[in-house]
Design an enzyme around this catalytic site. Structure first.
Site, PDB file in Angstrom:
ATOM      1  N   HIS A 123       0.837  -1.207   0.000  1.00 19.74           N
ATOM      2  CA  HIS A 123       0.000   0.000   0.000  1.00 19.74           C
ATOM      3  C   HIS A 123       0.870   1.255   0.000  1.00 19.74           C
ATOM      4  O   HIS A 123       0.614   2.201  -0.764  1.00 19.74           O
ATOM      5  CB  HIS A 123      -0.913  -0.017   1.224  1.00 19.74           C
ATOM      6  CG  HIS A 123      -1.623   1.273   1.492  1.00 19.74           C
ATOM      7  ND1 HIS A 123      -2.910   1.529   1.080  1.00 19.74           N
ATOM      8  CD2 HIS A 123      -1.212   2.409   2.131  1.00 19.74           C
ATOM      9  CE1 HIS A 123      -3.267   2.750   1.444  1.00 19.74           C
ATOM     10  NE2 HIS A 123      -2.248   3.304   2.091  1.00 19.74           N
ATOM     11  N   GLU A 124       1.891   1.281   0.849  1.00 18.86           N
ATOM     12  CA  GLU A 124       2.760   2.454   0.916  1.00 18.86           C
ATOM     13  C   GLU A 124       3.530   2.639  -0.389  1.00 18.86           C
ATOM     14  O   GLU A 124       3.722   3.768  -0.860  1.00 18.86           O
ATOM     15  CB  GLU A 124       3.721   2.332   2.102  1.00 18.86           C
ATOM     16  CG  GLU A 124       3.046   2.240   3.454  1.00 18.86           C
ATOM     17  CD  GLU A 124       2.067   3.376   3.715  1.00 18.86           C
ATOM     18  OE1 GLU A 124       2.258   4.472   3.140  1.00 18.86           O
ATOM     19  OE2 GLU A 124       1.113   3.173   4.479  1.00 18.86           O
ATOM     20  N   HIS A 127       1.404   4.395  -2.842  1.00 22.49           N
ATOM     21  CA  HIS A 127       1.462   5.852  -2.740  1.00 22.49           C
ATOM     22  C   HIS A 127       2.648   6.394  -3.530  1.00 22.49           C
ATOM     23  O   HIS A 127       2.546   7.422  -4.213  1.00 22.49           O
ATOM     24  CB  HIS A 127       1.600   6.271  -1.271  1.00 22.49           C
ATOM     25  CG  HIS A 127       0.303   6.320  -0.529  1.00 22.49           C
ATOM     26  ND1 HIS A 127      -0.778   7.059  -0.959  1.00 22.49           N
ATOM     27  CD2 HIS A 127      -0.091   5.728   0.629  1.00 22.49           C
ATOM     28  CE1 HIS A 127      -1.780   6.933  -0.095  1.00 22.49           C
ATOM     29  NE2 HIS A 127      -1.384   6.129   0.877  1.00 22.49           N
ATOM     30  N   GLU A 194      -6.167   7.338  -0.874  1.00 20.67           N
ATOM     31  CA  GLU A 194      -6.085   6.112  -0.071  1.00 20.67           C
ATOM     32  C   GLU A 194      -6.698   4.937  -0.824  1.00 20.67           C
ATOM     33  O   GLU A 194      -6.143   3.827  -0.828  1.00 20.67           O
ATOM     34  CB  GLU A 194      -6.785   6.306   1.279  1.00 20.67           C
ATOM     35  CG  GLU A 194      -6.050   7.217   2.244  1.00 20.67           C
ATOM     36  CD  GLU A 194      -4.643   6.730   2.551  1.00 20.67           C
ATOM     37  OE1 GLU A 194      -4.463   5.517   2.766  1.00 20.67           O
ATOM     38  OE2 GLU A 194      -3.730   7.574   2.566  1.00 20.67           O
TER      39      GLU A 194
END
Length: 314
Positions: A123-124, A127, A194
């Site tokens: 997930h990071e 980003h 997100e």
């Protein structure tokens, strides 16, 4: 579309106040401040959290996991940090993929399984891949300009003397409403990023249900365990994978339940109908994430075969 709405709000406020010069000054000032922050964001954020950098020698499991995920995402290897904090959370920072850094707390590494940690770090990296730091800097610039312009509006008004009273009312409404509206739009943009990172994280890890499981575990704990950094600097809350303080209206993140539901749909689209499959990348014998934490107590396990995650076989 949301970014255009924020820009239109700035232009409308400038028009209402009747000060095109003041609008330009506010925009330039906000851009200058945010450009400095954008260029030094990683140093500021990591220093704020007292994060310590780790490598293949100091944290072979965790570092190797991030390395494997970065290769799958087609990204340069980011710098990897660990934060000695009980509150489970993680974030990414850096002005571009070439200067990115990812960090996780020891609380997160000790709480989650290996697959769940992989989902969080994917997930990071999502980003980073989506360049969300650049997007949020643009948003912060315009929102900051709106706040500055609203403050300037307290000291000058547009129009002529005949309409002075009505212009004063319009000015007061603009000064009060515009920053609040900008905050709402800014939070809406943060929430969409997100969802985008969840989507990218699911694709990078190949296991959206592991990320969903991680979100379910850490969202409640992040609310209960104190986070001194977020308490001193509330703006840091938008960095984390889950919010520190949950409010459906004012949260910078979507509701965790909605994110989990979206990840479940992604899993079904990927053909995962019978629960999360094993990660396609090599895995060590121990499945607990405590083995990933450089500060966790040693776990007695049989010596595993060498893998792409730990070329030294530790």
């Amino acid at each position: 579309m949301l970014l255009s709405a924020l820009t239109a709000l700035f232009m409308a406020l400038g028009y209402t106040l009747g000060g095109s010069g003041g609008a330009v000054i506010a925009l330039l000032a906000a851009a200058g401040m945010n450009l400095f922050t954008f260029w030094n964001a990683d140093k500021i954020v990591l220093s704020m959290h007292n994060a310590r950098e780790v490598d293949a020698q100091s944290a072979p499991e965790f570092y190797g996991l991030v390395q494997a995920l970065s290769q799958r995402a087609g990204l340069p290897m980011p710098r990897v940090y660990v934060i000695d904090q009980d509150a489970p959370n993680a974030f990414a920072t850096g002005r571009n993929p070439e200067n990115a850094a990812v960090a996780a707390t020891t609380g997160l590494l000790n709480m989650l399984t290996r697959d769940e940690v992989a989902g969080v770090m994917a997930h990071e990296l999502g980003h980073v891949k989506n360049r969300d730091t650049l997007i949020m800097t643009m948003v912060a610039t315009i929102a900051g300009a709106i706040s500055m312009l609203a403050n300037f509006g307290l000291f000058f008004r547009g129009g002529n003397e005949e309409n002075g009273h009505s212009n004063m009312i319009a000015t007061l409404l603009a000064v009060i409403v515009a920053p609040f509206a900008a905050m709402i739009v800014q939070m809406a943009i943060s929430r969409t990023r997100e969802y985008g990172a969840d989507q990218a994280g699911a694709e990078i890890s190949g296991n959206p249900r592991a990320l969903a499981s991680a979100l379910a575990k850490i969202s409640g704990r992040a609310e209960l365990i104190p986070n001194p950094v977020a308490e001193r600097n509330p703006a840091a809350a938008q960095l984390y994978i889950v919010p520190v303080h949950v409010s459906e209206l004012f949260s910078t993140h979507p509701a965790t339940e909605k994110r989990i539901a979206a990840l479940e749909e992604i899993a079904q689209d990927m053909g995962q109908k019978d629960g999360p499959p094993p990660m396609t990348m090599p895995s060590q014998t121990s499945t607990r994430a405590s083995a990933l934490s450089p500060v966790a107590p040693p776990v007695a396990v049989p010596k595993p075969r060498r893998s792409a995650l730990d070329p030294h076989g530790r």
